[in-house]
Design a protein around this motif. Structure first.
Motif, PDB file in Angstrom:
ATOM      1  N   ALA A 139      20.860 -18.000  12.834  1.00  0.00           N
ATOM      2  CA  ALA A 139      19.465 -18.430  12.875  1.00  0.00           C
ATOM      3  C   ALA A 139      19.354 -19.948  12.737  1.00  0.00           C
ATOM      4  N   TRP A 140      20.187 -20.540  11.888  1.00  0.00           N
ATOM      5  CA  TRP A 140      20.155 -21.989  11.721  1.00  0.00           C
ATOM      6  C   TRP A 140      20.542 -22.693  13.020  1.00  0.00           C
ATOM      7  N   VAL A 141      21.597 -22.210  13.656  1.00  0.00           N
ATOM      8  CA  VAL A 141      22.039 -22.838  14.911  1.00  0.00           C
ATOM      9  C   VAL A 141      20.955 -22.687  15.970  1.00  0.00           C
ATOM     10  N   GLU A 142      20.406 -21.503  16.074  1.00  0.00           N
ATOM     11  CA  GLU A 142      19.365 -21.257  17.076  1.00  0.00           C
ATOM     12  C   GLU A 142      18.124 -22.111  16.814  1.00  0.00           C
ATOM     13  N   ALA A 143      17.687 -22.186  15.571  1.00  0.00           N
ATOM     14  CA  ALA A 143      16.462 -22.909  15.224  1.00  0.00           C
ATOM     15  C   ALA A 143      16.567 -24.412  15.481  1.00  0.00           C
ATOM     16  N   GLN A 144      17.778 -24.943  15.431  1.00  0.00           N
ATOM     17  CA  GLN A 144      17.936 -26.393  15.549  1.00  0.00           C
ATOM     18  C   GLN A 144      18.236 -26.871  16.974  1.00  0.00           C
ATOM     19  N   HIS A 145      18.412 -25.955  17.897  1.00  0.00           N
ATOM     20  CA  HIS A 145      18.588 -26.312  19.318  1.00  0.00           C
ATOM     21  C   HIS A 145      19.644 -27.403  19.511  1.00  0.00           C
ATOM     22  N   TYR A 146      20.815 -27.164  18.966  1.00  0.00           N
ATOM     23  CA  TYR A 146      21.878 -28.164  19.038  1.00  0.00           C
ATOM     24  C   TYR A 146      22.264 -28.534  20.475  1.00  0.00           C
ATOM     25  N   ASN A 147      22.125 -27.609  21.407  1.00  0.00           N
ATOM     26  CA  ASN A 147      22.480 -27.932  22.793  1.00  0.00           C
ATOM     27  C   ASN A 147      21.581 -29.017  23.391  1.00  0.00           C
ATOM     28  N   ASP A 148      20.426 -29.260  22.779  1.00  0.00           N
ATOM     29  CA  ASP A 148      19.510 -30.295  23.256  1.00  0.00           C
ATOM     30  C   ASP A 148      19.760 -31.646  22.596  1.00  0.00           C
ATOM     31  N   GLU A 149      20.680 -31.705  21.666  1.00  0.00           N
ATOM     32  CA  GLU A 149      21.003 -32.946  20.949  1.00  0.00           C
ATOM     33  C   GLU A 149      21.995 -33.794  21.740  1.00  0.00           C
ATOM     34  N   SER A 150      22.039 -35.056  21.419  1.00  0.00           N
ATOM     35  CA  SER A 150      23.051 -35.954  21.985  1.00  0.00           C
ATOM     36  C   SER A 150      24.410 -35.576  21.396  1.00  0.00           C
ATOM     37  N   TRP A 151      25.394 -35.363  22.251  1.00  0.00           N
ATOM     38  CA  TRP A 151      26.745 -35.001  21.818  1.00  0.00           C
ATOM     39  C   TRP A 151      27.318 -36.071  20.899  1.00  0.00           C
ATOM     40  N   SER A 152      27.224 -37.320  21.289  1.00  0.00           N
ATOM     41  CA  SER A 152      27.817 -38.379  20.465  1.00  0.00           C
ATOM     42  C   SER A 152      27.124 -38.490  19.108  1.00  0.00           C
ATOM     43  N   GLN A 153      25.809 -38.274  19.065  1.00  0.00           N
ATOM     44  CA  GLN A 153      25.113 -38.324  17.779  1.00  0.00           C
ATOM     45  C   GLN A 153      25.499 -37.150  16.880  1.00  0.00           C
ATOM     46  N   LEU A 154      25.664 -35.959  17.474  1.00  0.00           N
ATOM     47  CA  LEU A 154      26.119 -34.809  16.686  1.00  0.00           C
ATOM     48  C   LEU A 154      27.494 -35.086  16.083  1.00  0.00           C
ATOM     49  N   ILE A 155      28.386 -35.627  16.890  1.00  0.00           N
ATOM     50  CA  ILE A 155      29.742 -35.933  16.407  1.00  0.00           C
ATOM     51  C   ILE A 155      29.676 -36.929  15.260  1.00  0.00           C
ATOM     52  N   GLN A 156      28.864 -37.974  15.412  1.00  0.00           N
ATOM     53  CA  GLN A 156      28.790 -38.988  14.356  1.00  0.00           C
ATOM     54  C   GLN A 156      28.182 -38.418  13.077  1.00  0.00           C
ATOM     55  N   LEU A 157      27.148 -37.589  13.209  1.00  0.00           N
ATOM     56  CA  LEU A 157      26.567 -36.963  12.014  1.00  0.00           C
ATOM     57  C   LEU A 157      27.609 -36.090  11.327  1.00  0.00           C
ATOM     58  N   TRP A 158      28.312 -35.277  12.123  1.00  0.00           N
ATOM     59  CA  TRP A 158      29.367 -34.422  11.573  1.00  0.00           C
ATOM     60  C   TRP A 158      30.429 -35.271  10.878  1.00  0.00           C
ATOM     61  N   ARG A 159      30.860 -36.330  11.529  1.00  0.00           N
ATOM     62  CA  ARG A 159      31.905 -37.202  10.983  1.00  0.00           C
ATOM     63  C   ARG A 159      31.492 -37.806   9.642  1.00  0.00           C
ATOM     64  N   TYR A 160      30.346 -38.461   9.626  1.00  0.00           N
ATOM     65  CA  TYR A 160      29.948 -39.178   8.418  1.00  0.00           C
ATOM     66  C   TYR A 160      29.580 -38.233   7.279  1.00  0.00           C
TER      67      TYR A 160
END
Length: 159
Positions: free
Chosen positions: A74-95
């Motif tokens: 539900a969390w993954v679905e609610a946040q629509h990660y596929n619509d996010e910028s790939w590089s921004q997701l990676i940086q958020l995950w990294r930091y």
């Protein structure tokens, strides 16, 4: 600090470089029917970091390891990660995970290794522990790292 936190930091650095090589278009494609895309997997790992961050901090102030769970799908679905910028997701995950390395490193050894008999790691851990078995915060933190590595391996194995 312990070698496993240093290895965790190295995992973050190496995975970041590999993740950045995945084209944005490819990152939104599920690896198989009914499975998450690399973006959704990284999003799930961000959710896991957010949930476990507060668990690791709270565990320092109590005698148990009992925490609320969360509905991953539900969390993954609610946040629509596929619509996010790939590089921004990676940086958020990294930091976020580099911060968790810092948090893990700052927890005193006696707190990390304190034996806890009350826990719900039979429900919230990646590699569950029987409810009657005593555990430590260090076990739970290492379990978090193994969970993260498992999902990174899923991404890289499919490419």
């Amino acid at each position: 600090m312990t070698d496993w936190v240093d290895e965790f930091r190295e995992t973050i650095d190496q995975a970041t470089n590999r993740l950045l090589l995945i084209p944005n278009e490819r990152s939104a494609i599920p690896n198989a029917e009914g499975k998450w895309s690399p973006k959704q997997i990284v999003g799930h790992l961000i959710d896991s970091a957010a949930n476990n961050h507060q668990r690791f901090v709270r565990a320092q102030f109590g005698d148990d390891l009992v925490f609320p769970g969360y509905e991953q799908e539900a969390w993954v679905e609610a946040q629509h990660y596929n619509d996010e910028s790939w590089s921004q997701l990676i940086q958020l995950w990294r930091y976020y995970n580099l911060h968790l390395c810092h948090v893990m490193s700052a927890i005193p050894v006696d707190v990390r290794r304190k034996v806890r008999t009350q826990h719900n790691l039979d429900r919230i851990a990646w590699q569950t522990v029987n409810t009657n078995e005593a555990v430590t915060l260090e076990y739970f933190m290492r379990d978090y790292v193994r969970h993260l590595q498992h999902h990174l391996n899923q991404i890289f194995a499919a490419l």
